[in-house]
Design a protein around this motif. Structure first.
Motif, PDB file in Angstrom:
ATOM      1  N   PHE A 115       3.506   3.672  -5.502  1.00 61.61           N
ATOM      2  CA  PHE A 115       2.723   3.540  -6.610  1.00 61.61           C
ATOM      3  C   PHE A 115       2.198   2.312  -6.945  1.00 61.61           C
ATOM      4  O   PHE A 115       0.727   2.134  -6.943  1.00 61.61           O
ATOM      5  CB  PHE A 115       3.271   4.398  -8.018  1.00 61.61           C
ATOM      6  N   GLY A 116       2.844   1.384  -7.492  1.00 62.90           N
ATOM      7  CA  GLY A 116       2.348  -0.070  -7.652  1.00 62.90           C
ATOM      8  C   GLY A 116       1.920  -0.589  -6.573  1.00 62.90           C
ATOM      9  O   GLY A 116       0.618  -1.318  -6.574  1.00 62.90           O
ATOM     10  N   GLU A 148      -0.043   0.979  -4.134  1.00 55.67           N
ATOM     11  CA  GLU A 148      -1.544   1.629  -3.955  1.00 55.67           C
ATOM     12  C   GLU A 148      -2.296   0.908  -5.030  1.00 55.67           C
ATOM     13  O   GLU A 148      -3.589   0.706  -4.670  1.00 55.67           O
ATOM     14  CB  GLU A 148      -1.149   3.109  -4.299  1.00 55.67           C
ATOM     15  N   ASN A 149      -1.672   0.704  -6.131  1.00 59.17           N
ATOM     16  CA  ASN A 149      -2.661   0.183  -7.305  1.00 59.17           C
ATOM     17  C   ASN A 149      -3.190  -1.370  -6.878  1.00 59.17           C
ATOM     18  O   ASN A 149      -4.277  -1.533  -7.178  1.00 59.17           O
ATOM     19  CB  ASN A 149      -1.914  -0.129  -8.448  1.00 59.17           C
ATOM     20  N   ASN A 150      -2.153  -1.899  -6.181  1.00 59.61           N
ATOM     21  CA  ASN A 150      -2.837  -3.273  -5.635  1.00 59.61           C
ATOM     22  C   ASN A 150      -3.662  -3.379  -4.493  1.00 59.61           C
ATOM     23  O   ASN A 150      -3.696  -4.322  -3.731  1.00 59.61           O
ATOM     24  CB  ASN A 150      -1.455  -4.216  -5.651  1.00 59.61           C
ATOM     25  N   GLY A 151      -3.788  -2.127  -3.905  1.00 56.65           N
ATOM     26  CA  GLY A 151      -4.587  -1.939  -2.789  1.00 56.65           C
ATOM     27  C   GLY A 151      -4.023  -2.570  -1.370  1.00 56.65           C
ATOM     28  O   GLY A 151      -4.758  -2.994  -0.492  1.00 56.65           O
ATOM     29  N   ILE A 152      -2.762  -2.638  -1.306  1.00 59.76           N
ATOM     30  CA  ILE A 152      -1.944  -2.930  -0.232  1.00 59.76           C
ATOM     31  C   ILE A 152      -2.356  -1.959   1.078  1.00 59.76           C
ATOM     32  O   ILE A 152      -2.503  -0.647   0.918  1.00 59.76           O
ATOM     33  CB  ILE A 152      -0.395  -2.907  -0.378  1.00 59.76           C
ATOM     34  N   ALA A 153      -2.370  -2.529   2.231  1.00 63.25           N
ATOM     35  CA  ALA A 153      -2.852  -1.730   3.517  1.00 63.25           C
ATOM     36  C   ALA A 153      -1.689  -0.621   3.766  1.00 63.25           C
ATOM     37  O   ALA A 153      -0.356  -1.068   3.450  1.00 63.25           O
ATOM     38  CB  ALA A 153      -3.107  -2.583   4.519  1.00 63.25           C
ATOM     39  N   ARG A 154      -1.856   0.301   4.188  1.00 63.92           N
ATOM     40  CA  ARG A 154      -0.736   1.439   4.429  1.00 63.92           C
ATOM     41  C   ARG A 154       0.294   0.879   5.195  1.00 63.92           C
ATOM     42  O   ARG A 154       1.432   1.283   4.924  1.00 63.92           O
ATOM     43  CB  ARG A 154      -1.627   2.725   5.109  1.00 63.92           C
ATOM     44  N   MET A 188       2.654  -1.226   3.397  1.00 68.57           N
ATOM     45  CA  MET A 188       3.166  -0.513   2.503  1.00 68.57           C
ATOM     46  C   MET A 188       4.390   0.230   2.800  1.00 68.57           C
ATOM     47  O   MET A 188       5.406   0.291   1.991  1.00 68.57           O
ATOM     48  CB  MET A 188       2.113   0.664   1.635  1.00 68.57           C
ATOM     49  N   ARG A 217       2.582  -1.378 -13.762  1.00 69.79           N
ATOM     50  CA  ARG A 217       2.476  -1.405 -12.302  1.00 69.79           C
ATOM     51  C   ARG A 217       1.201  -1.419 -11.660  1.00 69.79           C
ATOM     52  O   ARG A 217       1.096  -1.418 -10.691  1.00 69.79           O
ATOM     53  CB  ARG A 217       3.293  -0.252 -11.874  1.00 69.79           C
ATOM     54  N   GLY A 218       0.217  -2.039 -12.545  1.00 66.28           N
ATOM     55  CA  GLY A 218      -1.095  -2.454 -12.182  1.00 66.28           C
ATOM     56  C   GLY A 218      -1.923  -1.442 -11.766  1.00 66.28           C
ATOM     57  O   GLY A 218      -3.284  -1.299 -11.177  1.00 66.28           O
ATOM     58  N   GLY A 274     -10.533   0.953  -5.724  1.00 63.83           N
ATOM     59  CA  GLY A 274      -9.668  -0.275  -4.897  1.00 63.83           C
ATOM     60  C   GLY A 274      -8.450  -0.020  -4.642  1.00 63.83           C
ATOM     61  O   GLY A 274      -7.480  -0.639  -3.957  1.00 63.83           O
ATOM     62  N   ARG A 275      -8.001   1.425  -4.725  1.00 63.56           N
ATOM     63  CA  ARG A 275      -6.543   1.834  -4.723  1.00 63.56           C
ATOM     64  C   ARG A 275      -6.684   2.141  -3.177  1.00 63.56           C
ATOM     65  O   ARG A 275      -7.449   2.803  -2.596  1.00 63.56           O
ATOM     66  CB  ARG A 275      -6.308   3.161  -5.473  1.00 63.56           C
ATOM     67  N   THR A 276      -5.344   1.903  -2.429  1.00 61.95           N
ATOM     68  CA  THR A 276      -5.024   2.496  -1.128  1.00 61.95           C
ATOM     69  C   THR A 276      -4.055   3.813  -1.178  1.00 61.95           C
ATOM     70  O   THR A 276      -3.731   4.087  -2.436  1.00 61.95           O
ATOM     71  CB  THR A 276      -4.306   1.246  -0.159  1.00 61.95           C
TER      72      THR A 276
END
Lengths: 280, 265, 289
Positions: free
Chosen positions: A106-107, A109-115, A118, B226-227, B233-235
């Motif tokens: 979840f966190g 995803e919120n920070n836009g980390i590539a899959r 992730m 947790r942001g 901008g979500r993945t």
């Protein structure tokens, strides 16, 4: 332990709208990289307000908080949140995902980390908290301790500099509490994590490098566990407790047994008793 | 009470149906609902039955279990059947006892329509029994994605759904706990006059509301910490993968539709 | 009032694919005036037993005798209200059950459900609120304006006002700070002593069990692993440790001393004071040598 201050609080005061008294009054201290700092105090001593301020859920009315040299404000709050991870008290109310891996992700995803990244981070952080075999488990099939470890995994997946445990063990049974503390201890040792545990559990605080005692919104005392637990009856007056070995040392002294100091560990106390028995 | 309900419950197993992409399963259900109405004679109904039972056996969910769970709905099916049996007055009389008559058309429609009903329920149960609620949510989110263009809040809706799903078991536990606590304080939830029972709901509902609000607040705080700040901008961690088996299953259903068209009268 | 559990078994969701055996062959005797502690890990069956004590659950086998009521799986029971008035349960986090507009009305809720008049209930509320260590002026407040610790006490007062013969406590101090924990336990202990109120305490805390209880039952995987007085239970702590359960700090420390000094004290000490005296005597003997 390096003595680089990671987080600095300067003369911080905070007051909730409806209340007359300050929840926090003129509090200043520093948190150093790689240390385990315990903040103790009875319910209502201001320690939870402190957690909220550190995570930018509230802002101080007076004074400043800086995180890694950056002033915590509404502009920088999202950046500081990435540096300071929080584990809250209620294991249920911070579990967002429908399964363990979703929650850890979840966190990220919120920070836009590539899959791809992730997946790697979800797996490695679940490994670190020893929950890797529960990837697809749903939260209502987990124990409180397991849920809290998942919450920790969710926090460390974001690679924060500091992890705050806001009474994270207070709703757990002894086994769950032990699991969580063991996990935190390992993280600290192997990954040099900076840990702040906000607690009223003195056993938990005894494991820290440094303790801050809060009372009525003020910083009451600061010191190593050794120093703090010499306070003895004073702690009881503050609504706290004394660890067993200290209690024992004190009573033995009252019985006329000479001990060099109040011991923090049972082993040391036994050793001292043993020497005084055989060396007289 | 809830223990025996299986409708909407996921039964984990390793079957081809379990492994299908939720989108293909959702599309299949949608198609099936349309196709069922093509059937209108014994041959076409037989074909539908064969297809449905093929799906049931492929799903590896024990049939005994499905039937046990469908019991409450089966009464409805039976009722539909009887309704048609008694109220349709067309065709030849095939049974008569005094004023009571059963017509051929009544029997026919009774069987067909209740069968249609039954097959629909069976297929939908197969979907929910083999797909986790969160997969269904993901499937829906993905299928509805194009609606984003017309400013339809697909992400928010999906998040709401998944959080609700996540908290249903928690809320059930909570309900059970508060019910027991109030029962211990002398509340009777199960017997007594309706008026009394309605009153008994208040000591249950208020604590539930209070705790749900508290939960919601704490959850929002935890999410923020947790942001989480909206969909932008979500993945996405969960990914759906459409495979050959999905295309195959859909084609199978299309084939079934064609056959039904050919065989219907 | 005596409570007797005889070979009680309970299965959750019996006769479904989700069936789960929670407890089996549990026999416990709770004579009037006992302070019994039930200890075990989460999931050991403690809470299931607790719910049998006032017929919230009916055993799937065996029987539960509460006063003169016998509860078995076959019998359809009516008039369980009697049982529930006599056996009050304080559930874990009892503050979650508060719902009334004022503290007073919430405390009166239980008694009035059992047919007590409003005046009498109010009188009991005033007594109960003092018993839990709060002042009477709190009665007019909304329970939702109180602090967590105060809410807990109000909820407990609500059960006390029912004036039960037996009080069952499920982790009554969970989540409280050390001072709150001590105050609550001392209060229940005083009630037990003054009124001979039978008390059943379900807890994780070995400290509380050894300090307050006169009988202890250890549950493990749904079965009674051991029962006896605190002395009996803790005189051989090895078994408990194998189950992964704690033993009281005092007992653990005594073991460490015995190991280091390679001797045994005549008995297992259950209080710090007792142990201190023993150790002091021991060390002084050493000094005189």
């Amino acid at each position: 332990m390096s003595m680089k201050p990671l987080v600095q609080l300067n003369n911080v005061s905070f007051q909730y709208d409806i209340q007359e008294n300050y929840a926090l009054q003129d509090v200043s201290f520093e948190i150093y990289e790689g240390e385990w700092l315990a903040i103790v105090g009875h319910n209502g001593s201001g320690k939870s307000t402190l957690a909220k301020l550190l995570n930018g859920l509230q802002y101080p009315q007076e004074g400043t908080i800086t995180v890694d040299g950056m002033l915590l404000s509404e502009e920088t709050v999202w950046e500081t949140r990435r540096m300071i991870g929080m584990v809250f008290q209620n294991p249920d109310n911070q579990f967002v995902g429908t399964t363990v891996q979703d929650d850890v992700a979840f966190g990220l995803e919120n920070n836009g980390i590539a899959r791809d990244d992730m997946i790697e981070r979800v797996n490695s952080s679940l490994n670190k908290v020893k929950m890797a075999q529960f990837l697809d488990q749903e939260p209502h099939h987990l124990s409180g301790g397991q849920k809290q470890r998942v919450a920790i995994a969710g926090v460390i997946a974001l690679r924060p500099s500091v992890i705050i445990l806001d009474e994270a063990t207070s709703m757990l049974d002894p086994r769950g509490r032990e699991e969580v503390l063991e996990t935190v201890r390992e993280l600290k040792e192997t990954h040099n994590m900076t840990v702040i545990s906000i607690t009223h559990d003195l056993e938990e605080a005894a494991k820290a490098d440094r303790i801050i005692v809060m009372n009525k919104g003020k910083l009451y005392r600061e010191g190593t566990p050794e120093e703090i637990f010499q306070m003895d009856e004073e702690l009881v007056k503050l609504g706290l407790d004394i660890p067993f070995p200290v209690k024992m040392s004190k009573l033995l002294k009252e019985q006329g047994i000479s001990l060099s100091r109040h011991f923090l560990s049972e082993e040391e106390l036994v050793a001292e008793l043993w020497t005084s028995y055989y060396n007289k | 009470m809830m223990d025996k309900m299986i409708f909407g419950r996921y039964v984990p197993a390793q079957s081809i149906i379990h492994r299908l992409d939720p989108r293909s399963k959702l599309l299949m259900i949608f198609l099936f609902v349309c196709i069922v109405f093509i059937a209108n004679n014994p041959a076409t109904y037989a074909l539908l039955v064969v297809y449905t039972f093929l799906m049931v056996s492929l799903s590896k969910v024990p049939f005994r279990f499905i039937i046990a769970g469908l019991k409450p709905v089966l009464w409805l099916v039976l009722f539909t059947m009887l309704l048609h049996l008694f109220l349709t007055k067309e065709g030849e009389i095939i049974f008569q006892a005094g004023w009571f008559k059963i017509y051929e058309e009544g029997l026919r429609q009774g069987i067909f329509i209740s069968m249609r009903f039954f097959l629909l329920i069976l297929m939908t149960s197969i979907l929910t029994l083999t797909t986790t609620p969160i997969e269904i949510t993901d499937g829906l989110e993905s299928l509805l994605h194009p609606l984003n263009k017309v400013k339809f809040p697909v992400h928010e809706l999906a998040l709401m759904m998944s959080i609700s799903l996540r908290f249903i078991p928690t809320l059930m536990q909570e309900t059970d706990k508060i019910m027991k606590a109030q029962t211990a304080r002398g509340v009777d939830f199960t017997s007594g006059p309706i008026k009394e029972r309605m009153k008994a709901i208040i000591p249950l509902l208020i604590p539930l509301f209070v705790s749900s609000f508290k939960r919601a607040e704490e959850l929002a705080t935890a999410m923020e910490a947790r942001g989480y700040r909206g969909g932008e901008g979500r993945t996405k961690y969960r990914q759906l993968s459409w495979g050959f088996k999905d295309t195959f299953m859909l084609l199978l259903l299309v084939l079934l539709a064609l056959l039904l068209f050919l065989l219907r009268t | 009032m005596d409570i007797l559990l005889q070979q009680v078994e309970y299965r959750y969701q019996a006769n479904t694919p989700f069936e789960r055996l929670a407890i089996k062959d549990v026999s416990i005797d709770i004579p009037s005036g006992t302070f019994l502690a039930i200890i075990g890990h989460t999931g050991s069956g403690k809470s299931t037993i607790l719910q049998h004590l006032n017929a919230l659950l009916k055993p799937t086998a065996g029987k539960v005798i509460i006063g003169d009521k016998e509860i078995t799986s076959e019998k359809k029971q009516k008039n369980l209200k009697d049982v529930r008035q006599k056996v009050g349960i304080v559930f874990q986090f009892p503050e979650h059950q508060l719902f009334e507009e004022t503290v007073e009305r919430d405390i009166c809720f239980g008694p009035m459900n059992f047919g007590i008049s409003e005046d009498e209930a109010k009188r009991r509320a005033r007594i109960a609120i003092r018993q839990v260590g709060l002042s009477e002026d709190i009665l007019a407040k909304s329970p939702f304006d109180l602090s967590g610790g105060q809410m807990r006490r109000v909820a407990i007062a609500g059960v006390l006002a029912m004036e039960p013969d037996v009080i069952v406590l499920d982790e009554p101090t969970a989540g409280l700070d050390p001072r709150g924990r001590k105050e609550i336990m001392e209060m229940f202990h005083a009630l037990h002593q003054e009124r001979k109120l039978s008390t059943v305490l379900v807890t994780h805390s070995m400290e509380d069990a050894s300090r307050y209880a006169d009988q202890i039952v250890i549950m493990h995987h749904g079965e009674v692993y051991k029962k006896g007085t605190p002395e009996e239970i803790f005189s051989s702590p090895e078994g408990l440790m194998e189950l992964g359960l704690d033993v009281p700090e005092v007992v653990r420390f005594q073991q460490k001393i015995e190991k280091a000094f390679q001797m045994n004290f005549p008995k297992t000490c259950l209080s710090v004071e007792q142990l201190t005296e023993e150790i002091a005597a021991l060390v002084k003997r050493g000094e005189q040598r």
